[in-house]
Design an enzyme around this catalytic site. Structure first.
Site, mmCIF file in Angstrom:
data_model
loop_
_atom_site.group_PDB
_atom_site.id
_atom_site.type_symbol
_atom_site.label_atom_id
_atom_site.label_comp_id
_atom_site.label_asym_id
_atom_site.label_seq_id
_atom_site.Cartn_x
_atom_site.Cartn_y
_atom_site.Cartn_z
ATOM 1 N N ILE A 1 -2.048 -8.857 -0.155
ATOM 2 C CA ILE A 1 -3.141 -9.860 -0.997
ATOM 3 C C ILE A 1 -2.648 -10.123 -2.341
ATOM 4 O O ILE A 1 -2.999 -11.100 -3.091
ATOM 5 C CB ILE A 1 -4.607 -9.120 -1.053
ATOM 6 N N GLY B 1 0.657 -1.247 -0.133
ATOM 7 C CA GLY B 1 0.085 -0.099 -0.054
ATOM 8 C C GLY B 1 0.942 1.428 0.141
ATOM 9 O O GLY B 1 2.151 1.273 -0.133
ATOM 10 N N GLN B 2 0.078 2.412 0.167
ATOM 11 C CA GLN B 2 0.907 3.763 -0.041
ATOM 12 C C GLN B 2 1.562 3.761 1.084
ATOM 13 O O GLN B 2 2.943 4.178 0.913
ATOM 14 C CB GLN B 2 0.007 4.856 -0.024
ATOM 15 N N TYR C 1 -15.337 5.100 5.846
ATOM 16 C CA TYR C 1 -13.876 5.128 6.326
ATOM 17 C C TYR C 1 -13.558 5.561 7.709
ATOM 18 O O TYR C 1 -13.182 5.073 8.592
ATOM 19 C CB TYR C 1 -13.125 5.656 5.102
#
Ligand code: VAH
Length: 312
Positions: free
Chosen positions: A33, A9-10, A140
């Site tokens: 993943i 991820g980032q 979120y």
């Protein structure tokens, strides 16, 4: 040993490299993943791991004798509005799996990222305090606020040493943006170099708390290295560096690319951004574990453009 869940991820991709250079490649197991970029895959062990699969996480922890877990897998704000149930499942179940492993003494320490998204439209927007009104209106933000409440619960009731930071919008050049509302502040640099213009999906006066990835990574390592009794906030720490709006970032870009032009076409992400604070009070992070940001907007723009220039 350290396990990073969501290493592609980032934040995860840069955090993995930083932890490997700090503790040694063999001390840091990366997982996600799907496989990551070459730099990530070449520099140490990697496991394909579904963050919602408790059995898989538990066996990875046992296999590699993991003591510390950085849970960086999550669905960000814009994507989460499109897939609420998937966002809730990923963001919450992954946290419960890791908290329960710590409760059962299978691991010793957890880092879990929260976000300024935990603040909502009724939160004071200027210098938002560590403790204040929190009525997030995004999927979120709701998941991150719930996660913070569980982190504090597991600390108080089971002694789980989980530490957390409410990241502002993060700016980085190594990974492409991943479904965030603040990602305009990354895309703008790519477009400035590729086509000299950018159509911004937020209005020009949308002021948001932001931070360079280098500062965010340094804060993450610092809070995890702090002595346990110095961590007095067990929900999640406010963390700040700078705040700006699209007009301000445009001005710094024009210092390098004078005829850069920007236009504004707000989309559904404007609604999300409008619920977030304009600036954050991070006194607790500065007092408890010595936080100090190092990057301002001019420095960020210079660093982003010079690194991206060498990529395009
Ligand atoms: C997002 N970059 O936009 C993330 C972050 C505060 C913003 O949580 O969703």
């Amino acid at each position: 040993k350290i396990l990073i869940i969501g290493a592609c991820g980032q934040i995860g991709s840069e955090l993995t490299l930083a932890l490997r250079s700090l503790y040694g490649n063999e001390q840091v197991i990366a997982s996600d993943i799907r496989a990551g970029n070459e730099e990530l895959m070449q520099s140490g062990s990697f496991e394909i791991l579904d963050a919602t699969d408790k059995t898989a996480i538990a066996s990875c922890v046992r296999k590699h004798k993991i003591t510390d877990v950085y849970l960086m897998a999550a669905m960000l704000s814009a994507t989460a509005e499109k897939y609420p149930d998937k966002a809730w499942s990923l963001n919450m179940n992954s946290l419960f799996h890791v908290l329960d492993l710590a409760k059962d003494k299978e691991i010793q320490k957890i880092f879990w990222p929260s976000s300024i998204a935990v603040f909502g439209p009724t939160t004071p927007k200027q210098n938002t305090p560590q403790r204040t009104i929190m009525e997030p209106s995004t999927v979120y933000g709701i998941s991150k606020l719930a996660g913070e409440r569980w982190c504090e619960y597991y600390y108080k009731n089971y002694g789980v040493d989980v530490r957390s930071i409410r990241y502002p919008g993060l700016i980085s050049w190594k990974t492409s943006p991943g479904g965030g509302t603040t990602d305009y502040a990354i895309e703008i640099y790519h477009k400035a170099l590729q086509q000299g213009s950018y159509e911004c999906f937020l209005n020009k006066d949308t002021r948001l708390p932001m931070m360079y990835m280098e500062d965010a990574i340094r804060a993450t390592i610092a809070i995890m290295q702090a002595a346990e009794d110095t961590i007095r906030v067990r929900s999640s720490y406010n963390l700040a560096a700078i705040s700006f709006d699209p007009e301000e970032i445009t001005e710094t870009i024009r210092e390098h690319i004078p005829d850069f032009s920007i236009s504004y076409a707000p989309d559904f992400r404007q609604k999300i951004a409008d619920t977030w604070p304009h600036s954050i009070d991070d006194t607790n992070s500065r007092e408890d574990w010595g936080w100090q940001p190092q990057y301002d907007l001019k420095t960020i723009t210079a660093d982003m453009l010079s690194n991206l220039e060498s990529l395009v």
